[in-house]
Design a protein around this motif. Structure first.
Motif, PDB file in Angstrom:
ATOM      1  N   HIS A 134      -1.936   3.172  15.598  1.00 43.91           N
ATOM      2  CA  HIS A 134      -1.396   3.698  14.353  1.00 43.91           C
ATOM      3  C   HIS A 134      -1.784   5.144  14.157  1.00 43.91           C
ATOM      4  N   ASP A 135      -1.038   5.814  13.267  1.00 46.50           N
ATOM      5  CA  ASP A 135      -1.396   7.154  12.824  1.00 46.50           C
ATOM      6  C   ASP A 135      -2.634   7.054  11.936  1.00 46.50           C
ATOM      7  N   ALA A 136      -3.133   8.185  11.497  1.00 46.39           N
ATOM      8  CA  ALA A 136      -4.262   8.196  10.563  1.00 46.39           C
ATOM      9  C   ALA A 136      -3.902   7.376   9.330  1.00 46.39           C
ATOM     10  N   VAL A 137      -4.837   6.567   8.882  1.00 40.18           N
ATOM     11  CA  VAL A 137      -4.584   5.680   7.745  1.00 40.18           C
ATOM     12  C   VAL A 137      -4.951   6.401   6.450  1.00 40.18           C
ATOM     13  N   PRO A 138      -3.953   6.612   5.559  1.00 42.56           N
ATOM     14  CA  PRO A 138      -4.251   7.270   4.280  1.00 42.56           C
ATOM     15  C   PRO A 138      -5.049   6.350   3.365  1.00 42.56           C
ATOM     16  N   ASP A 139      -5.667   6.932   2.355  1.00 43.06           N
ATOM     17  CA  ASP A 139      -6.532   6.172   1.441  1.00 43.06           C
ATOM     18  C   ASP A 139      -5.803   5.047   0.712  1.00 43.06           C
ATOM     19  N   HIS A 140      -4.502   5.189   0.461  1.00 42.28           N
ATOM     20  CA  HIS A 140      -3.779   4.177  -0.309  1.00 42.28           C
ATOM     21  C   HIS A 140      -3.340   2.972   0.534  1.00 42.28           C
ATOM     22  N   VAL A 141      -3.605   2.993   1.841  1.00 34.56           N
ATOM     23  CA  VAL A 141      -3.253   1.878   2.725  1.00 34.56           C
ATOM     24  C   VAL A 141      -4.534   1.157   3.119  1.00 34.56           C
ATOM     25  N   ASP A 142      -4.547  -0.151   2.921  1.00 39.47           N
ATOM     26  CA  ASP A 142      -5.702  -0.984   3.257  1.00 39.47           C
ATOM     27  C   ASP A 142      -5.542  -1.504   4.679  1.00 39.47           C
ATOM     28  N   ALA A 143      -6.396  -1.055   5.593  1.00 38.45           N
ATOM     29  CA  ALA A 143      -6.398  -1.561   6.967  1.00 38.45           C
ATOM     30  C   ALA A 143      -7.190  -2.857   6.972  1.00 38.45           C
ATOM     31  N   THR A 144      -6.487  -3.984   6.913  1.00 35.40           N
ATOM     32  CA  THR A 144      -7.139  -5.279   6.735  1.00 35.40           C
ATOM     33  C   THR A 144      -6.391  -6.353   7.496  1.00 35.40           C
ATOM     34  N   THR A 145      -7.030  -7.488   7.669  1.00 31.31           N
ATOM     35  CA  THR A 145      -6.363  -8.662   8.207  1.00 31.31           C
ATOM     36  C   THR A 145      -5.921  -9.581   7.070  1.00 31.31           C
ATOM     37  N   GLY A 146      -5.930  -9.065   5.856  1.00 29.42           N
ATOM     38  CA  GLY A 146      -5.547  -9.820   4.670  1.00 29.42           C
ATOM     39  C   GLY A 146      -6.765 -10.246   3.880  1.00 29.42           C
ATOM     40  N   HIS A 147      -6.588 -10.322   2.578  1.00 29.38           N
ATOM     41  CA  HIS A 147      -7.667 -10.748   1.682  1.00 29.38           C
ATOM     42  C   HIS A 147      -7.347 -12.121   1.134  1.00 29.38           C
ATOM     43  N   ALA A 148      -8.384 -12.879   0.844  1.00 28.28           N
ATOM     44  CA  ALA A 148      -8.190 -14.183   0.222  1.00 28.28           C
ATOM     45  C   ALA A 148      -7.567 -14.004  -1.148  1.00 28.28           C
ATOM     46  N   LEU A 149      -6.726 -14.909  -1.530  1.00 30.13           N
ATOM     47  CA  LEU A 149      -6.089 -14.873  -2.842  1.00 30.13           C
ATOM     48  C   LEU A 149      -7.097 -15.286  -3.904  1.00 30.13           C
ATOM     49  N   GLY A 150      -7.097 -14.570  -5.032  1.00 34.03           N
ATOM     50  CA  GLY A 150      -7.964 -14.945  -6.129  1.00 34.03           C
ATOM     51  C   GLY A 150      -9.245 -14.213  -6.081  1.00 34.03           C
TER      52      GLY A 150
ATOM     53  N   THR B 208      -3.705  -5.832  -8.164  1.00 28.72           N
ATOM     54  CA  THR B 208      -2.927  -4.618  -8.412  1.00 28.72           C
ATOM     55  C   THR B 208      -2.885  -3.676  -7.216  1.00 28.72           C
ATOM     56  N   ASP B 209      -3.739  -3.876  -6.236  1.00 25.93           N
ATOM     57  CA  ASP B 209      -3.814  -2.981  -5.086  1.00 25.93           C
ATOM     58  C   ASP B 209      -2.491  -2.906  -4.328  1.00 25.93           C
ATOM     59  N   GLN B 210      -2.129  -1.684  -3.925  1.00 26.91           N
ATOM     60  CA  GLN B 210      -0.929  -1.462  -3.124  1.00 26.91           C
ATOM     61  C   GLN B 210      -1.289  -1.535  -1.637  1.00 26.91           C
ATOM     62  N   TRP B 211      -0.350  -2.009  -0.833  1.00 30.84           N
ATOM     63  CA  TRP B 211      -0.514  -2.093   0.625  1.00 30.84           C
ATOM     64  C   TRP B 211      -1.809  -2.826   0.990  1.00 30.84           C
ATOM     65  N   SER B 212      -2.130  -3.874   0.254  1.00 32.31           N
ATOM     66  CA  SER B 212      -3.350  -4.644   0.466  1.00 32.31           C
ATOM     67  C   SER B 212      -3.024  -6.135   0.335  1.00 32.31           C
ATOM     68  N   PRO B 213      -2.486  -6.745   1.386  1.00 36.84           N
ATOM     69  CA  PRO B 213      -1.959  -8.107   1.291  1.00 36.84           C
ATOM     70  C   PRO B 213      -3.004  -9.175   0.993  1.00 36.84           C
ATOM     71  N   ARG B 214      -2.516 -10.195   0.300  1.00 36.39           N
ATOM     72  CA  ARG B 214      -3.318 -11.378  -0.010  1.00 36.39           C
ATOM     73  C   ARG B 214      -2.750 -12.567   0.766  1.00 36.39           C
ATOM     74  N   ILE B 215      -3.617 -13.379   1.316  1.00 32.00           N
ATOM     75  CA  ILE B 215      -3.201 -14.557   2.079  1.00 32.00           C
ATOM     76  C   ILE B 215      -2.985 -15.701   1.098  1.00 32.00           C
ATOM     77  N   VAL B 216      -1.737 -16.183   1.007  1.00 32.50           N
ATOM     78  CA  VAL B 216      -1.446 -17.260   0.059  1.00 32.50           C
ATOM     79  C   VAL B 216      -1.536 -18.639   0.704  1.00 32.50           C
ATOM     80  N   THR B 217      -1.313 -18.716   2.009  1.00 33.47           N
ATOM     81  CA  THR B 217      -1.430 -19.977   2.734  1.00 33.47           C
ATOM     82  C   THR B 217      -1.377 -19.676   4.227  1.00 33.47           C
TER      83      THR B 217
END
Length: 128
Positions: free
Chosen positions: A112-128, A14-23
């Motif tokens: 980048h500009d300052a990162v707001p709390d609703h944006v996930d600064a990530t290299t992607g999360h594993a799916l599942g 459900t997380d917004q701006w927090s990508p999941r790596i599908v492949t």
């Protein structure tokens, strides 16, 4: 290796701006994300950024040599932000996107500009 249903992948978080790596394809991640509202102005110095809108509508503000402009991507549209172009995605409604980025690319770019709390600064999360 099994097929991945994008609808099922998107339903798994459900997380917004927090990508999941599908492949992965060669040295690139294929990521899906749910987005709404504003991201952050950022730039990727060494890579283009590919967007495919799966559902909803994505706006991408761009700062280019000729000035600032915004591209609007309705469902089913693709757009590539060229490397070195400062940009800021914005989704006026709940939107689902698919991105291609080199593995390890930070969602907020190299600068980048300052990162707001609703944006996930990530290299992607594993799916599942």
């Amino acid at each position: 290796m099994e097929p991945i249903a994008l609808g099922k992948a998107l339903a798994s978080f459900t997380d917004q701006w927090s990508p999941r790596i599908v492949t992965a394809v060669n040295d690139y991640d294929v990521r899906v994300a749910k987005v709404e509202g504003e991201h952050v102005w950022h730039v990727h110095d060494h890579t283009d950024e590919f967007f495919l809108v799966l559902d909803g509508e994505l706006h991408i503000a761009l700062r280019e040599a000729a000035g600032e402009r915004t591209v609007v991507l309705p469902k089913g549209s693709v757009f590539t932000v060229p490397r070195g172009t400062e940009h800021k995605p914005y989704a006026p409604v709940p939107t689902a996107i698919l991105l291609f980025e080199p593995t390890g690319t930070l969602t907020v770019g190299d600068h980048h500009d300052a990162v707001p709390d609703h944006v996930d600064a990530t290299t992607g999360h594993a799916l599942g």
